[in-house]
Design a protein around this motif. Sequence first.
Motif, PDB file in Angstrom:
ATOM      1  N   ARG A  27      49.501 -37.334  -7.672  1.00  0.00           N
ATOM      2  CA  ARG A  27      50.861 -36.823  -7.578  1.00  0.00           C
ATOM      3  C   ARG A  27      51.039 -35.448  -8.189  1.00  0.00           C
ATOM      4  O   ARG A  27      52.104 -34.863  -8.067  1.00  0.00           O
ATOM      5  N   THR A  28      50.000 -34.943  -8.857  1.00  0.00           N
ATOM      6  CA  THR A  28      50.160 -33.673  -9.567  1.00  0.00           C
ATOM      7  C   THR A  28      49.206 -32.614  -9.036  1.00  0.00           C
ATOM      8  O   THR A  28      48.671 -31.818  -9.803  1.00  0.00           O
ATOM      9  N   PHE A  29      49.014 -32.589  -7.736  1.00  0.00           N
ATOM     10  CA  PHE A  29      48.096 -31.618  -7.132  1.00  0.00           C
ATOM     11  C   PHE A  29      48.439 -30.198  -7.558  1.00  0.00           C
ATOM     12  O   PHE A  29      47.551 -29.379  -7.764  1.00  0.00           O
ATOM     13  N   SER A  30      49.700 -29.889  -7.682  1.00  0.00           N
ATOM     14  CA  SER A  30      50.109 -28.527  -8.018  1.00  0.00           C
ATOM     15  C   SER A  30      49.684 -28.111  -9.419  1.00  0.00           C
ATOM     16  O   SER A  30      49.789 -26.926  -9.768  1.00  0.00           O
ATOM     17  N   SER A  31      49.211 -29.047 -10.233  1.00  0.00           N
ATOM     18  CA  SER A  31      48.743 -28.704 -11.581  1.00  0.00           C
ATOM     19  C   SER A  31      47.231 -28.520 -11.639  1.00  0.00           C
ATOM     20  O   SER A  31      46.683 -28.242 -12.708  1.00  0.00           O
ATOM     21  N   TYR A  32      46.531 -28.652 -10.504  1.00  0.00           N
ATOM     22  CA  TYR A  32      45.077 -28.519 -10.479  1.00  0.00           C
ATOM     23  C   TYR A  32      44.679 -27.102 -10.062  1.00  0.00           C
ATOM     24  O   TYR A  32      45.188 -26.582  -9.062  1.00  0.00           O
ATOM     25  N   THR A  33      43.749 -26.520 -10.770  1.00  0.00           N
ATOM     26  CA  THR A  33      43.032 -25.375 -10.229  1.00  0.00           C
ATOM     27  C   THR A  33      42.037 -25.932  -9.216  1.00  0.00           C
ATOM     28  O   THR A  33      41.365 -26.920  -9.483  1.00  0.00           O
ATOM     29  N   MET A  34      41.934 -25.303  -8.060  1.00  0.00           N
ATOM     30  CA  MET A  34      41.056 -25.818  -7.004  1.00  0.00           C
ATOM     31  C   MET A  34      39.969 -24.795  -6.672  1.00  0.00           C
ATOM     32  O   MET A  34      40.212 -23.582  -6.684  1.00  0.00           O
ATOM     33  N   ASP A  90      25.196 -18.213   4.894  1.00  0.00           N
ATOM     34  CA  ASP A  90      26.316 -19.054   4.469  1.00  0.00           C
ATOM     35  C   ASP A  90      26.035 -20.539   4.695  1.00  0.00           C
ATOM     36  O   ASP A  90      26.834 -21.392   4.286  1.00  0.00           O
ATOM     37  N   THR A  91      24.935 -20.859   5.318  1.00  0.00           N
ATOM     38  CA  THR A  91      24.573 -22.248   5.574  1.00  0.00           C
ATOM     39  C   THR A  91      24.393 -23.004   4.264  1.00  0.00           C
ATOM     40  O   THR A  91      23.638 -22.583   3.388  1.00  0.00           O
ATOM     41  N   ALA A  92      25.119 -24.111   4.124  1.00  0.00           N
ATOM     42  CA  ALA A  92      25.084 -24.897   2.886  1.00  0.00           C
ATOM     43  C   ALA A  92      25.996 -26.111   3.060  1.00  0.00           C
ATOM     44  O   ALA A  92      26.744 -26.206   4.037  1.00  0.00           O
ATOM     45  N   VAL A  93      25.934 -26.992   2.089  1.00  0.00           N
ATOM     46  CA  VAL A  93      26.954 -28.032   1.961  1.00  0.00           C
ATOM     47  C   VAL A  93      28.076 -27.452   1.111  1.00  0.00           C
ATOM     48  O   VAL A  93      27.824 -26.909   0.030  1.00  0.00           O
ATOM     49  N   TYR A  94      29.282 -27.538   1.620  1.00  0.00           N
ATOM     50  CA  TYR A  94      30.448 -26.995   0.927  1.00  0.00           C
ATOM     51  C   TYR A  94      31.240 -28.126   0.283  1.00  0.00           C
ATOM     52  O   TYR A  94      31.542 -29.134   0.929  1.00  0.00           O
ATOM     53  N   TYR A  95      31.585 -27.932  -0.990  1.00  0.00           N
ATOM     54  CA  TYR A  95      32.316 -28.925  -1.763  1.00  0.00           C
ATOM     55  C   TYR A  95      33.628 -28.332  -2.262  1.00  0.00           C
ATOM     56  O   TYR A  95      33.669 -27.180  -2.686  1.00  0.00           O
ATOM     57  N   CYS A  96      34.677 -29.136  -2.249  1.00  0.00           N
ATOM     58  CA  CYS A  96      35.864 -28.717  -2.978  1.00  0.00           C
ATOM     59  C   CYS A  96      35.915 -29.483  -4.296  1.00  0.00           C
ATOM     60  O   CYS A  96      35.319 -30.562  -4.429  1.00  0.00           O
ATOM     61  N   ALA A  97      36.589 -28.915  -5.250  1.00  0.00           N
ATOM     62  CA  ALA A  97      36.627 -29.475  -6.587  1.00  0.00           C
ATOM     63  C   ALA A  97      37.955 -29.171  -7.244  1.00  0.00           C
ATOM     64  O   ALA A  97      38.617 -28.182  -6.911  1.00  0.00           O
ATOM     65  N   ALA A  98      38.318 -30.032  -8.191  1.00  0.00           N
ATOM     66  CA  ALA A  98      39.585 -29.893  -8.908  1.00  0.00           C
ATOM     67  C   ALA A  98      39.337 -29.807 -10.403  1.00  0.00           C
ATOM     68  O   ALA A  98      38.576 -30.598 -10.964  1.00  0.00           O
ATOM     69  N   ASP A  99      39.990 -28.842 -11.019  1.00  0.00           N
ATOM     70  CA  ASP A  99      39.967 -28.683 -12.473  1.00  0.00           C
ATOM     71  C   ASP A  99      41.323 -29.118 -12.994  1.00  0.00           C
ATOM     72  O   ASP A  99      42.332 -28.485 -12.684  1.00  0.00           O
ATOM     73  N   LEU A 100      41.359 -30.172 -13.808  1.00  0.00           N
ATOM     74  CA  LEU A 100      42.620 -30.729 -14.265  1.00  0.00           C
ATOM     75  C   LEU A 100      43.099 -30.141 -15.586  1.00  0.00           C
ATOM     76  O   LEU A 100      44.102 -30.587 -16.137  1.00  0.00           O
ATOM     77  N   TYR A 101      42.407 -29.140 -16.089  1.00  0.00           N
ATOM     78  CA  TYR A 101      42.804 -28.508 -17.350  1.00  0.00           C
ATOM     79  C   TYR A 101      44.206 -27.946 -17.230  1.00  0.00           C
ATOM     80  O   TYR A 101      44.522 -27.222 -16.282  1.00  0.00           O
ATOM     81  N   ARG A 109      36.887 -19.099 -15.988  1.00  0.00           N
ATOM     82  CA  ARG A 109      36.876 -20.558 -15.908  1.00  0.00           C
ATOM     83  C   ARG A 109      36.947 -21.010 -14.454  1.00  0.00           C
ATOM     84  O   ARG A 109      36.293 -21.982 -14.075  1.00  0.00           O
ATOM     85  N   MET A 110      37.696 -20.302 -13.654  1.00  0.00           N
ATOM     86  CA  MET A 110      37.849 -20.682 -12.249  1.00  0.00           C
ATOM     87  C   MET A 110      36.511 -20.641 -11.518  1.00  0.00           C
ATOM     88  O   MET A 110      36.313 -21.359 -10.543  1.00  0.00           O
ATOM     89  N   VAL A 113      31.305 -23.806 -12.446  1.00  0.00           N
ATOM     90  CA  VAL A 113      31.114 -25.103 -11.821  1.00  0.00           C
ATOM     91  C   VAL A 113      31.247 -26.235 -12.846  1.00  0.00           C
ATOM     92  O   VAL A 113      31.663 -27.347 -12.505  1.00  0.00           O
ATOM     93  N   ASN A 114      30.924 -25.953 -14.093  1.00  0.00           N
ATOM     94  CA  ASN A 114      30.938 -27.000 -15.121  1.00  0.00           C
ATOM     95  C   ASN A 114      32.346 -27.357 -15.592  1.00  0.00           C
ATOM     96  O   ASN A 114      32.520 -28.344 -16.316  1.00  0.00           O
ATOM     97  N   GLU A 115      33.349 -26.580 -15.215  1.00  0.00           N
ATOM     98  CA  GLU A 115      34.722 -26.832 -15.677  1.00  0.00           C
ATOM     99  C   GLU A 115      35.495 -27.756 -14.744  1.00  0.00           C
ATOM    100  O   GLU A 115      36.598 -28.160 -15.044  1.00  0.00           O
ATOM    101  N   TYR A 116      34.924 -28.088 -13.598  1.00  0.00           N
ATOM    102  CA  TYR A 116      35.640 -28.881 -12.611  1.00  0.00           C
ATOM    103  C   TYR A 116      35.396 -30.374 -12.839  1.00  0.00           C
ATOM    104  O   TYR A 116      34.267 -30.794 -13.100  1.00  0.00           O
ATOM    105  N   ASP A 117      36.474 -31.143 -12.710  1.00  0.00           N
ATOM    106  CA  ASP A 117      36.431 -32.557 -13.084  1.00  0.00           C
ATOM    107  C   ASP A 117      36.147 -33.498 -11.921  1.00  0.00           C
ATOM    108  O   ASP A 117      35.552 -34.559 -12.102  1.00  0.00           O
TER     109      ASP A 117
END
Length: 129
Positions: A27-34, A90-101, A109-110, A113-117
């Motif tokens: 419910r708090t997507f707007s608080s995540y850095t993506m 650019d060939t690769a597996v692409y991942y999305c990630a969320a940082d809840l800080y 920080r953005m 890679v180690n800052e994403y939860d």
Amino acid sequence: QVQLVESGGGLVQAGGSLRLSCAASGRTFSSYTMGWFRQAPSKEREVVAAISRSGGSTVYADSVKGRFTISRDNVKKTVYLQMDSLKPEDTAVYYCAADLYLGTVVRARMSDVNEYDYWGQGTQVTVSS
């Protein structure tokens, strides 16, 4: 708990375009850095692009600047990666990630890679020459 589901990957010729989407639960997507990251075979996972909670701040890897655009829709709880002028490298597996800080997020920080939860399962992007 946050679930992230990527879509939009595929096979495209060099010079073509793809648009990746990442739908998030919670419910708090707007608080995540993506962020969008990618990992090619035998290489480390690297940042492609990241976007702040409001969308007002973005960061890009030097290799994609001017070709890729990250955006987000906080109502739809979705982050996008528009990829134009694609190259074979650019060939690769692409991942999305969320940082809840919830504190102040600096650009360094953005890109870290180690800052994403939470991470999605990844989507394959293959660019043929």
